[in-house]
Design a protein around this motif. Sequence first.
Motif, PDB file in Angstrom:
ATOM      1  N   ASP A  90       0.825  -1.211   0.000  1.00  0.00           N
ATOM      2  CA  ASP A  90       0.000   0.000   0.000  1.00  0.00           C
ATOM      3  C   ASP A  90       0.859   1.262   0.000  1.00  0.00           C
ATOM      4  OD1 ASP A  90      -2.198  -1.675   2.274  1.00  0.00           O
ATOM      5  OD2 ASP A  90      -2.538  -1.328   0.133  1.00  0.00           O
ATOM      6  N   THR A  91       2.159   1.101   0.121  1.00  0.00           N
ATOM      7  CA  THR A  91       3.066   2.249   0.114  1.00  0.00           C
ATOM      8  C   THR A  91       2.954   3.003  -1.206  1.00  0.00           C
ATOM      9  OG1 THR A  91       4.630   1.231   1.647  1.00  0.00           O
ATOM     10  CG2 THR A  91       5.491   2.938   0.165  1.00  0.00           C
ATOM     11  N   ALA A  92       2.675   4.296  -1.104  1.00  0.00           N
ATOM     12  CA  ALA A  92       2.458   5.117  -2.298  1.00  0.00           C
ATOM     13  C   ALA A  92       2.199   6.555  -1.870  1.00  0.00           C
ATOM     14  CB  ALA A  92       1.266   4.595  -3.107  1.00  0.00           C
ATOM     15  N   VAL A  93       2.181   7.436  -2.852  1.00  0.00           N
ATOM     16  CA  VAL A  93       1.639   8.773  -2.644  1.00  0.00           C
ATOM     17  C   VAL A  93       0.145   8.693  -2.957  1.00  0.00           C
ATOM     18  CG1 VAL A  93       1.663  11.182  -3.370  1.00  0.00           C
ATOM     19  CG2 VAL A  93       3.808   9.883  -3.234  1.00  0.00           C
ATOM     20  N   TYR A  94      -0.662   9.158  -2.035  1.00  0.00           N
ATOM     21  CA  TYR A  94      -2.117   9.105  -2.174  1.00  0.00           C
ATOM     22  C   TYR A  94      -2.650  10.490  -2.535  1.00  0.00           C
ATOM     23  CZ  TYR A  94      -2.337   4.361  -0.405  1.00  0.00           C
ATOM     24  OH  TYR A  94      -2.190   2.991  -0.274  1.00  0.00           O
ATOM     25  N   TYR A  95      -3.523  10.497  -3.541  1.00  0.00           N
ATOM     26  CA  TYR A  95      -4.106  11.732  -4.036  1.00  0.00           C
ATOM     27  C   TYR A  95      -5.629  11.677  -3.925  1.00  0.00           C
ATOM     28  CZ  TYR A  95       0.398  12.144  -6.469  1.00  0.00           C
ATOM     29  OH  TYR A  95       1.730  12.213  -6.780  1.00  0.00           O
ATOM     30  N   CYS A  96      -6.235  12.798  -3.585  1.00  0.00           N
ATOM     31  CA  CYS A  96      -7.681  12.889  -3.766  1.00  0.00           C
ATOM     32  C   CYS A  96      -7.934  13.685  -5.034  1.00  0.00           C
ATOM     33  CB  CYS A  96      -8.387  13.503  -2.568  1.00  0.00           C
ATOM     34  SG  CYS A  96      -8.067  15.243  -2.277  1.00  0.00           S
ATOM     35  N   ALA A  97      -9.074  13.406  -5.652  1.00  0.00           N
ATOM     36  CA  ALA A  97      -9.379  14.022  -6.935  1.00  0.00           C
ATOM     37  C   ALA A  97     -10.878  14.074  -7.147  1.00  0.00           C
ATOM     38  CB  ALA A  97      -8.717  13.229  -8.065  1.00  0.00           C
ATOM     39  N   THR A  98     -11.306  14.985  -8.015  1.00  0.00           N
ATOM     40  CA  THR A  98     -12.712  15.084  -8.395  1.00  0.00           C
ATOM     41  C   THR A  98     -12.913  14.411  -9.745  1.00  0.00           C
ATOM     42  OG1 THR A  98     -12.356  17.218  -9.464  1.00  0.00           O
ATOM     43  CG2 THR A  98     -12.988  17.270  -7.159  1.00  0.00           C
ATOM     44  N   LYS A  99     -13.934  13.556  -9.821  1.00  0.00           N
ATOM     45  CA  LYS A  99     -14.179  12.816 -11.046  1.00  0.00           C
ATOM     46  C   LYS A  99     -14.969  13.676 -12.040  1.00  0.00           C
ATOM     47  CE  LYS A  99     -17.125   9.377 -11.368  1.00  0.00           C
ATOM     48  NZ  LYS A  99     -17.894   9.726 -12.572  1.00  0.00           N
ATOM     49  N   ILE A 100     -14.610  13.585 -13.296  1.00  0.00           N
ATOM     50  CA  ILE A 100     -15.359  14.268 -14.355  1.00  0.00           C
ATOM     51  C   ILE A 100     -16.708  13.554 -14.510  1.00  0.00           C
ATOM     52  CG2 ILE A 100     -15.390  14.812 -16.808  1.00  0.00           C
ATOM     53  CD1 ILE A 100     -12.296  14.850 -16.657  1.00  0.00           C
ATOM     54  N   PRO A 101     -17.809  14.274 -14.490  1.00  0.00           N
ATOM     55  CA  PRO A 101     -19.129  13.639 -14.603  1.00  0.00           C
ATOM     56  C   PRO A 101     -19.243  12.755 -15.839  1.00  0.00           C
ATOM     57  CG  PRO A 101     -19.376  15.936 -13.998  1.00  0.00           C
ATOM     58  CD  PRO A 101     -17.924  15.740 -14.299  1.00  0.00           C
ATOM     59  N   GLY A 102     -19.856  11.588 -15.655  1.00  0.00           N
ATOM     60  CA  GLY A 102     -20.083  10.671 -16.765  1.00  0.00           C
ATOM     61  C   GLY A 102     -18.928   9.744 -17.056  1.00  0.00           C
ATOM     62  N   ARG A 103     -17.803   9.963 -16.388  1.00  0.00           N
ATOM     63  CA  ARG A 103     -16.648   9.115 -16.630  1.00  0.00           C
ATOM     64  C   ARG A 103     -16.577   8.011 -15.577  1.00  0.00           C
ATOM     65  NH1 ARG A 103     -12.515  12.002 -19.426  1.00  0.00           N
ATOM     66  NH2 ARG A 103     -13.524  13.450 -20.857  1.00  0.00           N
ATOM     67  N   THR A 104     -15.775   6.982 -15.864  1.00  0.00           N
ATOM     68  CA  THR A 104     -15.597   5.899 -14.903  1.00  0.00           C
ATOM     69  C   THR A 104     -14.544   6.265 -13.862  1.00  0.00           C
ATOM     70  OG1 THR A 104     -13.952   4.849 -16.308  1.00  0.00           O
ATOM     71  CG2 THR A 104     -16.254   4.168 -16.613  1.00  0.00           C
ATOM     72  N   TYR A 105     -14.556   5.526 -12.776  1.00  0.00           N
ATOM     73  CA  TYR A 105     -13.615   5.795 -11.700  1.00  0.00           C
ATOM     74  C   TYR A 105     -12.205   5.275 -11.981  1.00  0.00           C
ATOM     75  CZ  TYR A 105     -17.264   7.185  -8.379  1.00  0.00           C
ATOM     76  OH  TYR A 105     -18.283   7.836  -7.723  1.00  0.00           O
ATOM     77  N   ASN A 106     -12.094   4.205 -12.739  1.00  0.00           N
ATOM     78  CA  ASN A 106     -10.854   3.447 -12.782  1.00  0.00           C
ATOM     79  C   ASN A 106      -9.717   4.105 -13.534  1.00  0.00           C
ATOM     80  OD1 ASN A 106     -12.508   2.874 -15.093  1.00  0.00           O
ATOM     81  ND2 ASN A 106     -10.997   1.345 -15.669  1.00  0.00           N
ATOM     82  N   ASP A 107     -10.002   5.061 -14.400  1.00  0.00           N
ATOM     83  CA  ASP A 107      -8.972   5.662 -15.234  1.00  0.00           C
ATOM     84  C   ASP A 107      -8.548   7.012 -14.662  1.00  0.00           C
ATOM     85  OD1 ASP A 107      -8.660   6.171 -18.829  1.00  0.00           O
ATOM     86  OD2 ASP A 107      -7.350   6.715 -17.170  1.00  0.00           O
ATOM     87  N   PRO A 108      -7.274   7.154 -14.280  1.00  0.00           N
ATOM     88  CA  PRO A 108      -6.818   8.443 -13.737  1.00  0.00           C
ATOM     89  C   PRO A 108      -7.038   9.617 -14.675  1.00  0.00           C
ATOM     90  CG  PRO A 108      -5.223   6.728 -13.267  1.00  0.00           C
ATOM     91  CD  PRO A 108      -6.238   6.128 -14.209  1.00  0.00           C
ATOM     92  N   ALA A 109      -7.197   9.352 -15.961  1.00  0.00           N
ATOM     93  CA  ALA A 109      -7.450  10.431 -16.921  1.00  0.00           C
ATOM     94  C   ALA A 109      -8.845  11.024 -16.755  1.00  0.00           C
ATOM     95  CB  ALA A 109      -7.270   9.920 -18.342  1.00  0.00           C
ATOM     96  N   ASN A 110      -9.704  10.383 -15.965  1.00  0.00           N
ATOM     97  CA  ASN A 110     -11.093  10.816 -15.801  1.00  0.00           C
ATOM     98  C   ASN A 110     -11.307  11.743 -14.617  1.00  0.00           C
ATOM     99  OD1 ASN A 110     -11.771   9.295 -18.026  1.00  0.00           O
ATOM    100  ND2 ASN A 110     -12.528   7.551 -16.832  1.00  0.00           N
ATOM    101  N   TYR A 111     -10.236  12.372 -14.171  1.00  0.00           N
ATOM    102  CA  TYR A 111     -10.336  13.252 -13.018  1.00  0.00           C
ATOM    103  C   TYR A 111      -9.891  14.660 -13.399  1.00  0.00           C
ATOM    104  CZ  TYR A 111     -11.217   9.021 -10.457  1.00  0.00           C
ATOM    105  OH  TYR A 111     -11.787   7.848 -10.025  1.00  0.00           O
ATOM    106  N   GLY A 112     -10.618  15.646 -12.867  1.00  0.00           N
ATOM    107  CA  GLY A 112     -10.353  17.015 -13.283  1.00  0.00           C
ATOM    108  C   GLY A 112      -9.433  17.782 -12.351  1.00  0.00           C
ATOM    109  N   TYR A 113      -9.674  17.664 -11.067  1.00  0.00           N
ATOM    110  CA  TYR A 113      -8.872  18.384 -10.081  1.00  0.00           C
ATOM    111  C   TYR A 113      -8.179  17.401  -9.143  1.00  0.00           C
ATOM    112  CZ  TYR A 113     -11.567  22.413 -11.624  1.00  0.00           C
ATOM    113  OH  TYR A 113     -12.142  23.396 -12.382  1.00  0.00           O
ATOM    114  N   TRP A 114      -6.954  17.727  -8.806  1.00  0.00           N
ATOM    115  CA  TRP A 114      -6.124  16.861  -7.975  1.00  0.00           C
ATOM    116  C   TRP A 114      -5.514  17.651  -6.818  1.00  0.00           C
ATOM    117  CZ3 TRP A 114      -5.031  11.657  -9.183  1.00  0.00           C
ATOM    118  CH2 TRP A 114      -5.496  11.217 -10.432  1.00  0.00           C
ATOM    119  N   GLY A 115      -5.296  16.962  -5.709  1.00  0.00           N
ATOM    120  CA  GLY A 115      -4.494  17.532  -4.654  1.00  0.00           C
ATOM    121  C   GLY A 115      -3.023  17.267  -4.924  1.00  0.00           C
TER     122      GLY A 115
END
Length: 124
Positions: A90-115
């Motif tokens: 589980d060692t990693a850098v963890y990010y929270c992000a907002t998902k783009i509406p209508g997109r799936t969760y699994n693809d990091p490309a589907n997120y608009g804003y990141w911490g």
Amino acid sequence: QVQLVESGGGLVQAGGSLRLSCAASERTISSYSMAWLRQAPGKEREFVAGLSISGFSTVYADSVKGRFAISRDIAKNTAYLQMNSLKPEDTAVYYCATKIPGRTYNDPANYGYWGQGTQVTVSS
């Protein structure tokens, strides 16, 4: 302007717990589906956990199912990731992000804003 600030990372022994927080700008938490993603050294960023905009639906990566829990407190404009039974993988850098509406969760490309991310290190 959406702003996300993660905190709560650190060093923990295997089997331990941590709770990550994601402080968001006003109304962000209630306006977006939120998610946590992570990136381990030398690996691609991957989805960990997601929470629907309604707050009633959650989704998890198979690797964390049953151990991690995503939640939010709208009054505090904060999302959380409770991590239990932590493993060295589980060692990693963890990010929270907002998902783009209508997109799936699994693809990091589907997120608009990141911490900026918070480091979690699990020792064996």
